[in-house]
Write a protein that holds these residues in place. Structure first.
Motif, short mmCIF file in Angstrom:
data_model
loop_
_atom_site.label_atom_id
_atom_site.label_comp_id
_atom_site.label_asym_id
_atom_site.label_seq_id
_atom_site.Cartn_x
_atom_site.Cartn_y
_atom_site.Cartn_z
N ASN A 89 50.00 -22.96 22.15
CA ASN A 89 50.53 -22.92 23.51
C ASN A 89 49.46 -23.26 24.53
O ASN A 89 48.26 -23.16 24.27
CB ASN A 89 51.09 -21.54 23.82
CG ASN A 89 52.33 -21.24 23.02
OD1 ASN A 89 52.26 -20.49 22.07
ND2 ASN A 89 53.43 -21.84 23.37
N ALA A 90 49.92 -23.58 25.72
CA ALA A 90 49.01 -23.83 26.82
C ALA A 90 48.30 -22.53 27.20
O ALA A 90 48.75 -21.43 26.87
CB ALA A 90 49.79 -24.37 28.02
N VAL A 91 47.22 -22.67 27.92
CA VAL A 91 46.40 -21.51 28.29
C VAL A 91 47.18 -20.53 29.16
O VAL A 91 47.01 -19.32 29.07
CB VAL A 91 45.12 -21.99 29.02
CG1 VAL A 91 44.29 -20.82 29.49
CG2 VAL A 91 44.32 -22.91 28.14
N TRP A 92 48.08 -21.02 29.99
CA TRP A 92 48.80 -20.18 30.93
C TRP A 92 49.96 -19.41 30.28
O TRP A 92 50.50 -18.49 30.88
CB TRP A 92 49.36 -21.02 32.08
CG TRP A 92 50.24 -22.15 31.62
CD1 TRP A 92 49.85 -23.43 31.37
CD2 TRP A 92 51.64 -22.09 31.31
NE1 TRP A 92 50.92 -24.17 30.94
CE2 TRP A 92 52.03 -23.38 30.89
CE3 TRP A 92 52.59 -21.09 31.35
CZ2 TRP A 92 53.34 -23.68 30.52
CZ3 TRP A 92 53.90 -21.39 30.98
CH2 TRP A 92 54.26 -22.67 30.58
N PHE A 93 50.35 -19.78 29.07
CA PHE A 93 51.56 -19.23 28.47
C PHE A 93 51.48 -17.72 28.24
O PHE A 93 52.38 -16.98 28.63
CB PHE A 93 51.85 -19.95 27.14
CG PHE A 93 53.22 -19.71 26.61
CD1 PHE A 93 54.27 -20.49 27.05
CD2 PHE A 93 53.47 -18.71 25.69
CE1 PHE A 93 55.55 -20.28 26.57
CE2 PHE A 93 54.74 -18.49 25.21
CZ PHE A 93 55.78 -19.28 25.65
#
Length: 84
Positions: free
Chosen positions: A26-30
């Motif tokens: 996943n993306a870092v913000w997820f």
């Protein structure tokens, strides 16, 4: 009589299907968004109960519980897409 050469046997490995491809993480913000939504929903509901219905939105009464559960549910739905 001469012996025939043996054929190389195909190796049996795991079946490769489109769903078994390596997935990207996943993306870092997820993760922060997922956890924040779950905690925000919990805090929303706790605030409603502690303030005896005066907060967070006073005029919608028990719909505050629905809003809190909706926010938390959005966070829990994100857990189904979690990959590490």
């Amino acid at each position: 009589m001469p012996e025939s050469k043996s054929r190389p046997r195909p190796t049996k490995g795991p079946a490769t299907t489109p769903s078994s491809k390596t997935q990207k993480p996943n993306a870092v913000w997820f993760l922060p968004v997922m956890v924040t939504l779950m905690l925000l929903g919990l805090v929303w509901i706790i605030t409603y109960y502690i303030s005896d219905g005066a907060l967070p939105i006073p005029n919608i009464n028990n719909w505050n519980i629905g809003i809190g559960f909706g926010i938390a549910l959005a966070g829990f739905m994100m857990t189904t897409r979690w990959r590490s």
